[in-house]
Every structure is written in structure tokens, then in C-alpha cells.
Scaffold this active site. Structure first.
Site, PDB file in Angstrom:
ATOM      1  N   GLU A 255      18.941  27.785 -25.119  1.00  0.00           N
ATOM      2  CA  GLU A 255      19.700  28.695 -25.564  1.00  0.00           C
ATOM      3  C   GLU A 255      19.256  28.170 -27.227  1.00  0.00           C
ATOM      4  O   GLU A 255      19.349  27.005 -27.525  1.00  0.00           O
ATOM      5  CB  GLU A 255      21.208  27.766 -25.743  1.00  0.00           C
ATOM      6  CG  GLU A 255      22.010  28.223 -24.213  1.00  0.00           C
ATOM      7  CD  GLU A 255      23.315  27.513 -24.416  1.00  0.00           C
ATOM      8  OE1 GLU A 255      23.928  27.553 -23.167  1.00  0.00           O
ATOM      9  OE2 GLU A 255      23.856  27.302 -25.049  1.00  0.00           O
ATOM     10  N   GLU A 304      31.559  36.474 -25.476  1.00  0.00           N
ATOM     11  CA  GLU A 304      33.222  36.597 -25.308  1.00  0.00           C
ATOM     12  C   GLU A 304      34.062  36.296 -25.717  1.00  0.00           C
ATOM     13  O   GLU A 304      33.947  35.174 -26.671  1.00  0.00           O
ATOM     14  CB  GLU A 304      32.188  35.817 -24.034  1.00  0.00           C
ATOM     15  CG  GLU A 304      30.591  35.466 -23.350  1.00  0.00           C
ATOM     16  CD  GLU A 304      29.812  34.493 -22.855  1.00  0.00           C
ATOM     17  OE1 GLU A 304      30.220  33.935 -22.098  1.00  0.00           O
ATOM     18  OE2 GLU A 304      29.177  33.988 -23.752  1.00  0.00           O
ATOM     19  N   LYS A 307      36.458  32.692 -24.843  1.00  0.00           N
ATOM     20  CA  LYS A 307      35.233  31.539 -25.618  1.00  0.00           C
ATOM     21  C   LYS A 307      36.967  30.717 -25.924  1.00  0.00           C
ATOM     22  O   LYS A 307      37.351  31.241 -26.591  1.00  0.00           O
ATOM     23  CB  LYS A 307      34.275  31.937 -25.860  1.00  0.00           C
ATOM     24  CG  LYS A 307      33.325  32.012 -25.095  1.00  0.00           C
ATOM     25  CD  LYS A 307      32.919  30.573 -24.472  1.00  0.00           C
ATOM     26  CE  LYS A 307      31.394  30.586 -24.023  1.00  0.00           C
ATOM     27  NZ  LYS A 307      29.700  31.177 -25.237  1.00  0.00           N
ATOM     28  N   GLU A 313      32.251  31.463 -31.472  1.00  0.00           N
ATOM     29  CA  GLU A 313      32.580  31.095 -30.044  1.00  0.00           C
ATOM     30  C   GLU A 313      31.834  32.579 -29.627  1.00  0.00           C
ATOM     31  O   GLU A 313      31.960  32.651 -28.912  1.00  0.00           O
ATOM     32  CB  GLU A 313      32.437  29.569 -29.238  1.00  0.00           C
ATOM     33  CG  GLU A 313      32.633  28.125 -29.926  1.00  0.00           C
ATOM     34  CD  GLU A 313      31.303  27.458 -29.325  1.00  0.00           C
ATOM     35  OE1 GLU A 313      30.268  28.053 -28.447  1.00  0.00           O
ATOM     36  OE2 GLU A 313      30.438  26.536 -29.920  1.00  0.00           O
TER      37      GLU A 313
END
Length: 332
Positions: A255, A304, A307, A313
């Protein structure tokens, strides 16, 4: 054909081969923690239409695996952290491999990430190695060990004394946790998966780290020979591995990303700069491992919105939920 012409052709072949090899270093992580995301089949189509040939998913979602059949997309498949304890039972691990790997023979599995960023102080950390061993045994029984490598994904906070990078060493608690895992990886010819985030290092140390150093835009090297933070972080992990005797263990960056909103220096402009420069940079190597392309997975395909944690995030996507690109990136 004369020798000069033949030499020219071989040189061209070599150039094209190296370009293809370098361009193929980048994948994208596909998280599904949103209530507004496209279907799994639409997502696979989006990968294919953008020439993205590698993917990481965080659980064996059956619809995603079905959509991946015949796609030629290479896959990192995670064992979720809450499944680790169950896979310390060898029969359960064999069933997991049968259900999620063997049943999808048309999917190009590359790595199995047994756990993601499990902290050494977490009681669940003791389950990682037994689960890895059981998954490996099941992979061996299926005769897939040459195709699929079993690993785990760690975060770089396990390394301390990271400046200069050559001083990097695992913390005492992390060393006891990681050494048997490293031995397993060396024994099985598997890489260590590492999540590398210059963004968080920069956000927490703005007084000593410049934004240019974090975004690959710094001109010239610093006093220890580094031009960017990504290489410095990665080399500190390599240095820590060397201190465990794992001099030849390879790292896959499982990542890396930069948020476009929600926190300090989190903007579309900065994030776009980071992703674009990262894609170009990993075709080469680090100071410690020069001229060795770095297999890297961008985090993440989409924002997202479900999250939890810091607001950042929710804003790591390189595509919007409507499948439009957030940035102009060339993946291939």
C-alpha cells in the site's frame, strides 16, 4: 542480416522489455468500504480499461473473485485479521485455500497476505505465523507453491532509528514478532509486504520533513543521500531486515497513497502529484537497492465513505465512485 542490424534489434528488444517490466510494477488496492461503489464486475472492467494489471483485495469476496476470472489481473488476496485465529487449525486453512484459491483456477493469485498491519502487542499477532504455515502447506498440497507466495503485510512503525535509513532496526517487541516470520519468508522465497505512507510521516513531522521531500519534488539529495521520503522509509525497513540476517529478502510495497481531503496537506493537487510521481519513481529503485523496480500497490481504487478513524481515511481513492478518474494517471 548484418551484425550491426542484429545488435540494434536486440538492443531495441531489450529496451522494450525493460520498459514493459518497469511499467508493470504498479497495482491498485481495491477496498469496498463504501456504500456508493460500482459493482465488482464494473470495477474489474475499470481496471482493465485503464491497463491496471495488479490488484489487492482485503478479503476473499466471492463476487470479486468471480469477476476476476480470465482477467489476467495479478492478485494479492488478504486473509482478514479476524480470520487469523481460525486458520491456526490446519483443516480450516486447507478448506480456506480450497474455497478461495483452488475453486478459482482462472484467477492469477500472486500473494496471500495473512493479516494486515497486526500490531505485535495484539494477542492476534501470535496467530499470524501458524496461519501462514497452514496456508503454505495447503498451497503446497495444491501444487501452487511456485505461483503463489504466502506473506503478511506490516506497517513501517515497527522500525525505529529510521534516520539515517541505514540505522533502521525493528523495535524490541517487533523484532521478536517479525524474526520467525522473516525466516519463513526466506525459506519459501516470498517477499515481505510493507505498507509505506510518506503522508503520515510528513503530517506528524512537518517541522523536520518538507512537503517536497514527501511528494518526490525535492531537487537534489539531503545530507544522507536521499531525494525522497518514500525511498528513505523503504530503505530503513531493508536495513532492519539486514540486521536480522535477511539481506536478500525482497519487499513488495503493498500500500502507498496520499489523501485528497480531510487533513494537513491533504489536497487533490498534492495527492495527484504524489501518485503520479510514485508511479514514475518505482520503475527504478532505492539508494540501498538501485536499479531494482519496486512492485507497488497504490491505495486505493476509490474513496471509501464508510471508513472509520481520521477523516483522511475516506479520501485515498484514485477514482471517484462514479468511476471517473480523480487524477490523470498513466498506470501502463
Amino acid at each position: 542480416m548484418d551484425k550491426t542490424s542484429m545488435t540494434a534489434i536486440f538492443l531495441l528488444i531489450g529496451i522494450f522489455s525493460s520498459v514493459q517490466f518497469a511499467d508493470a510494477q504498479v497495482g491498485v488496492c481495491y477496498g469496498r468500504n463504501g456504500d456508493n461503489l460500482p459493482s465488482q464486475q464494473q470495477v474489474i472492467n475499470l481496471y482493465k480499461s485503464n491497463g491496471i494489471t495488479r490488484m489487492r483485495i482485503y478479503d476473499p469476496d466471492q463476487a470479486t473473485l468471480q469477476a476476476l476470472k480470465g482477467s489476467n489481473i495479478e492478485l494479492i488476496l488478504d486473509v482478514p485479521n479476524d480470520n487469523l485465529q481460525s486458520l491456526t487449525d490446519s483443516t480450516t486453512a486447507t478448506n480456506w485455500v480450497n474455497t478461495n484459491i483452488k475453486a478459482f483456477s482462472d484467477v492469477k493469485f500472486k500473494y496471500i497476505a495473512v493479516g494486515n498491519e497486526v500490531d505485535p502487542s495484539d494477542s492476534n499477532s501470535q496467530n499470524i505465523l501458524p496461519a501462514m504455515q497452514n496456508i503454505q502447506n495447503a498451497i503446497n498440497s495444491a501444487n501452487l507453491q511456485s505461483q503463489i507466495k504466502v506473506s503478511t503485510a506490516i506497517q513501517t512503525g515497527l522500525v525505529t532509528n529510521s534516520y539515517p535509513p541505514s540505522n533502521g532496526v525493528f523495535t524490541d517487541s517487533a523484532s521478536n514478532f517479525i524474526k520467525p516470520i522473516v525466516n519463513f519468508l526466506v525459506q519459501n522465497g516470498a517477499p515481505l509486504l510493507v505498507n509505506v505512507y510518506p503522508y503520515f510521516s510528513y503530517a506528524q513531522n512537518q517541522q523536520s520533513i518538507s512537503i517536497q521531500y514527501a511528494l518526490f519534488t525535492q531537487q537534489g539529495n539531503n545530507d544522507v543521500g536521499y531525494q525522497n521520503l518514500f525511498d528513505a522509509i523503504l530503505d530503513s525497513v531493508y536495513a532492519a531486515l539486514e540486521k536480522l540476517g535477511a539481506n536478500n529478502l525482497n519487499i513488495v510495497v503493498s500500500e502507498s497513497g496520499w489523501p485528497s481531503a480531510g487533513g494537513v496537506a491533504a489536497s487533490v493537487d498534492n495527492a495527484g502529484t504524489y501518485y503520479k510521481n510514485l508511479i514514475n519513481h518505482v520503475k527504478g529503485g532505492t539508494v540501498k537497492r538501485p536499479n531494482v523496480p519496486i512492485e507497488t500497490y497504490l491505495f486505493a481504487m476509490f474513496d471509501e465513505d464508510l471508513k472509520t478513524g481520521d477523516e483522511t481515511e475516506k479520501h485515498f481513492g484514485v477514482f471517484n465512485p462514479d468511476q471517473s478518474p480523480k487524477y490523470q494517471l498513466s498506470f501502463n
